[in-house]
Design a protein around this motif. Structure first.
Motif, PDB file in Angstrom:
ATOM      1  N   SER A 114       0.955  -1.195   0.011  1.00  0.00           N
ATOM      2  CA  SER A 114       0.050  -0.150  -0.049  1.00  0.00           C
ATOM      3  C   SER A 114       0.855   1.134   0.052  1.00  0.00           C
ATOM      4  N   LEU A 115       0.847   1.977  -0.926  1.00  0.00           N
ATOM      5  CA  LEU A 115       1.880   2.940  -1.377  1.00  0.00           C
ATOM      6  C   LEU A 115       1.400   4.291  -0.815  1.00  0.00           C
ATOM      7  N   HIS A 116       2.307   5.184  -0.040  1.00  0.00           N
ATOM      8  CA  HIS A 116       2.042   6.415   0.293  1.00  0.00           C
ATOM      9  C   HIS A 116       3.229   7.178  -0.250  1.00  0.00           C
ATOM     10  N   ILE A 117       3.008   8.361  -1.288  1.00  0.00           N
ATOM     11  CA  ILE A 117       4.430   8.924  -1.723  1.00  0.00           C
ATOM     12  C   ILE A 117       4.201  10.318  -1.535  1.00  0.00           C
ATOM     13  N   PHE A 118       5.197  10.830  -1.047  1.00  0.00           N
ATOM     14  CA  PHE A 118       5.537  12.453  -0.654  1.00  0.00           C
ATOM     15  C   PHE A 118       6.651  13.018  -1.347  1.00  0.00           C
ATOM     16  N   ASP A 119       6.697  14.234  -1.802  1.00  0.00           N
ATOM     17  CA  ASP A 119       7.714  14.863  -2.013  1.00  0.00           C
ATOM     18  C   ASP A 119       8.787  15.323  -1.038  1.00  0.00           C
ATOM     19  N   SER A 120       8.289  15.523   0.166  1.00  0.00           N
ATOM     20  CA  SER A 120       9.071  15.498   1.270  1.00  0.00           C
ATOM     21  C   SER A 120       8.424  15.324   2.823  1.00  0.00           C
ATOM     22  N   LEU A 121       9.165  14.870   3.630  1.00  0.00           N
ATOM     23  CA  LEU A 121       8.581  14.447   4.938  1.00  0.00           C
ATOM     24  C   LEU A 121       9.684  14.635   6.048  1.00  0.00           C
ATOM     25  N   PRO A 122       9.460  14.663   7.165  1.00  0.00           N
ATOM     26  CA  PRO A 122      10.347  14.804   8.117  1.00  0.00           C
ATOM     27  C   PRO A 122      11.048  13.641   8.348  1.00  0.00           C
ATOM     28  N   SER A 123      10.115  12.299   8.386  1.00  0.00           N
ATOM     29  CA  SER A 123      10.817  11.024   8.713  1.00  0.00           C
ATOM     30  C   SER A 123       9.785  10.031   8.187  1.00  0.00           C
ATOM     31  N   THR A 124      10.294   9.189   7.357  1.00  0.00           N
ATOM     32  CA  THR A 124       9.325   8.276   6.650  1.00  0.00           C
ATOM     33  C   THR A 124       9.080   7.009   7.687  1.00  0.00           C
ATOM     34  N   ASN A 125       9.875   6.869   8.486  1.00  0.00           N
ATOM     35  CA  ASN A 125       9.530   5.915   9.485  1.00  0.00           C
ATOM     36  C   ASN A 125       8.699   6.437  10.609  1.00  0.00           C
ATOM     37  N   GLN A 126       8.510   7.583  10.949  1.00  0.00           N
ATOM     38  CA  GLN A 126       7.765   8.257  11.892  1.00  0.00           C
ATOM     39  C   GLN A 126       6.195   8.135  11.206  1.00  0.00           C
ATOM     40  N   MET A 127       6.115   8.451   9.829  1.00  0.00           N
ATOM     41  CA  MET A 127       4.930   8.606   9.033  1.00  0.00           C
ATOM     42  C   MET A 127       4.330   7.209   9.017  1.00  0.00           C
ATOM     43  N   VAL A 128       5.334   5.970   8.776  1.00  0.00           N
ATOM     44  CA  VAL A 128       4.523   4.849   8.901  1.00  0.00           C
ATOM     45  C   VAL A 128       4.026   4.511  10.351  1.00  0.00           C
ATOM     46  N   TRP A 129       4.708   4.635  11.250  1.00  0.00           N
ATOM     47  CA  TRP A 129       4.196   4.470  12.744  1.00  0.00           C
ATOM     48  C   TRP A 129       2.917   5.212  12.964  1.00  0.00           C
ATOM     49  N   ASP A 130       2.752   6.560  12.444  1.00  0.00           N
ATOM     50  CA  ASP A 130       1.544   7.363  12.484  1.00  0.00           C
ATOM     51  C   ASP A 130       0.405   6.528  11.703  1.00  0.00           C
ATOM     52  N   LEU A 131       0.793   6.006  10.384  1.00  0.00           N
ATOM     53  CA  LEU A 131      -0.343   5.293   9.842  1.00  0.00           C
ATOM     54  C   LEU A 131      -0.557   3.978  10.379  1.00  0.00           C
ATOM     55  N   ILE A 132       0.156   3.405  11.157  1.00  0.00           N
ATOM     56  CA  ILE A 132      -0.054   2.246  11.933  1.00  0.00           C
ATOM     57  C   ILE A 132      -0.983   2.393  12.959  1.00  0.00           C
ATOM     58  N   ALA A 133      -0.811   3.742  13.602  1.00  0.00           N
ATOM     59  CA  ALA A 133      -1.602   4.152  14.645  1.00  0.00           C
ATOM     60  C   ALA A 133      -3.082   4.246  14.247  1.00  0.00           C
ATOM     61  N   GLN A 134      -3.096   4.630  12.992  1.00  0.00           N
ATOM     62  CA  GLN A 134      -4.257   4.884  12.323  1.00  0.00           C
ATOM     63  C   GLN A 134      -5.179   3.381  11.788  1.00  0.00           C
ATOM     64  N   GLY A 135      -4.443   2.520  11.772  1.00  0.00           N
ATOM     65  CA  GLY A 135      -4.859   1.186  11.487  1.00  0.00           C
ATOM     66  C   GLY A 135      -4.348   0.504  10.277  1.00  0.00           C
ATOM     67  N   ALA A 136      -3.191   1.122   9.718  1.00  0.00           N
ATOM     68  CA  ALA A 136      -2.597   0.653   8.629  1.00  0.00           C
ATOM     69  C   ALA A 136      -1.901  -0.704   8.644  1.00  0.00           C
ATOM     70  N   LYS A 137      -2.046  -1.538   7.752  1.00  0.00           N
ATOM     71  CA  LYS A 137      -1.801  -2.881   7.570  1.00  0.00           C
ATOM     72  C   LYS A 137      -0.205  -3.165   7.413  1.00  0.00           C
ATOM     73  N   PRO A 138       0.150  -4.400   7.675  1.00  0.00           N
ATOM     74  CA  PRO A 138       1.860  -4.615   7.167  1.00  0.00           C
ATOM     75  C   PRO A 138       1.582  -4.588   5.534  1.00  0.00           C
ATOM     76  N   GLY A 139       2.802  -3.917   4.997  1.00  0.00           N
ATOM     77  CA  GLY A 139       2.857  -3.829   3.517  1.00  0.00           C
ATOM     78  C   GLY A 139       2.582  -2.335   3.264  1.00  0.00           C
ATOM     79  N   SER A 140       2.153  -1.459   4.407  1.00  0.00           N
ATOM     80  CA  SER A 140       2.125  -0.058   4.064  1.00  0.00           C
ATOM     81  C   SER A 140       3.473   0.394   3.962  1.00  0.00           C
ATOM     82  N   VAL A 141       3.590   1.308   2.744  1.00  0.00           N
ATOM     83  CA  VAL A 141       4.809   1.724   2.380  1.00  0.00           C
ATOM     84  C   VAL A 141       4.776   3.498   2.114  1.00  0.00           C
ATOM     85  N   VAL A 142       5.952   3.949   2.873  1.00  0.00           N
ATOM     86  CA  VAL A 142       5.988   5.560   2.703  1.00  0.00           C
ATOM     87  C   VAL A 142       7.167   5.655   1.842  1.00  0.00           C
TER      88      VAL A 142
END
Length: 266
Positions: free
Chosen positions: A24-52
């Protein structure tokens, strides 16, 4: 730098039997941290395989709290996984990811090696690195994020190398762009984790060691000279130490954990 989602999806489909992309792809031009964005998505219910994915990070993190410089033009991505590993084996996720990515790039003709514990190297210079973060429950890792940074067309320090420039010197364009590189990295992580899960740590470790560039390197530990001879299943560096007891040369093997010594770059 524009990132073409459709092109990435096309590369992910190539050579795959499954009709659906397992990410599950989530694409950004710029982020503070891709790792942190994935943790945020997990907290919102994102499943394994979610990619930032981002082509720039403003607050990238490296191992042991170090800053990871992430200028525009590089590849920075993170993937959510649910490994169900014992916490003592957490570093196996990094070993698996490093081997998987390196082996996929080597299939493209890129002579990538692995520098212990978590760097990808090309011509003895740093091409990229891996940051694994985990959440633990009752002694088991229940959630993890695999973060990867690869130098593509971004500026690098003297000890670094970027892949686009290297390909120019080799008169080789095996990796056609950031989207193809991203696909190889994602499929590499997946294949490394599949090797760990399906074939076990012994097989994975033998493959990892085959690509390890540090075998035979010398390092000092407590003013004693050691020679790198391997890596343990837990990810510790195996060193053959040599010391003299009066007139006799004594050799003993020790292992050191990641973060306790640095092998550096020549």
């Amino acid at each position: 730098m524009e990132f073409d989602r459709q092109l990435l999806e096309n590369f992910l489909h190539l050579g795959r039997k499954q009709p659906c992309i397992p990410f599950s792809l989530h694409i950004f031009d710029s982020l503070p941290s891709t790792n942190q964005m994935v943790w945020d998505l997990i907290a919102q219910g994102a499943k394994p395989g979610s990619v930032v994915i981002a082509t720039q990070q403003t607050a990238g993190r490296g191992q042991w709290g170090r800053q990871w410089l992430s200028p525009a033009g590089g590849l920075y991505l993170s993937m959510a996984i649910a490994p169900q590993l014992e916490v003592t084996n957490s570093y196996q996720l990094t070993l698996a990811s490093a081997w998987g990515i390196a082996s996929h790039l080597r299939k493209c003709g890129i002579t990538v090696g692995i520098k212990w514990p978590n760097d990808l190297v090309l011509n003895r210079r740093k091409l990229g690195g891996i940051l694994t973060e985990t959440r633990v429950f009752q002694g088991h890792i229940t959630q993890a994020v695999i973060g990867v940074g690869i130098n593509w067309a971004n500026p690098v320090p003297e000890t670094g190398i970027n892949l686009k420039s290297w390909q120019t010197t080799q008169n080789d364009q095996a990796i056609s762009g950031l989207e193809m590189l991203t696909a190889q990295v994602l499929l590499g992580i997946q294949s490394g984790l599949e090797c760990l899960n399906n074939e076990g740590i012994s097989i994975l470790l033998s493959r990892y060691l085959h690509l390890l560039t540090n075998i035979g390197d010398h390092v000092y530990v407590n003013n004693l000279l050691g020679t790198v001879v391997g890596v343990t299943p837990e990810g510790n560096l195996r060193l053959q130490m040599a010391e003299y007891n009066r007139t006799e040369l004594i050799k003993a093997e020790i292992s050191v954990e990641p973060g306790t010594i640095s092998l550096g770059y020549s």
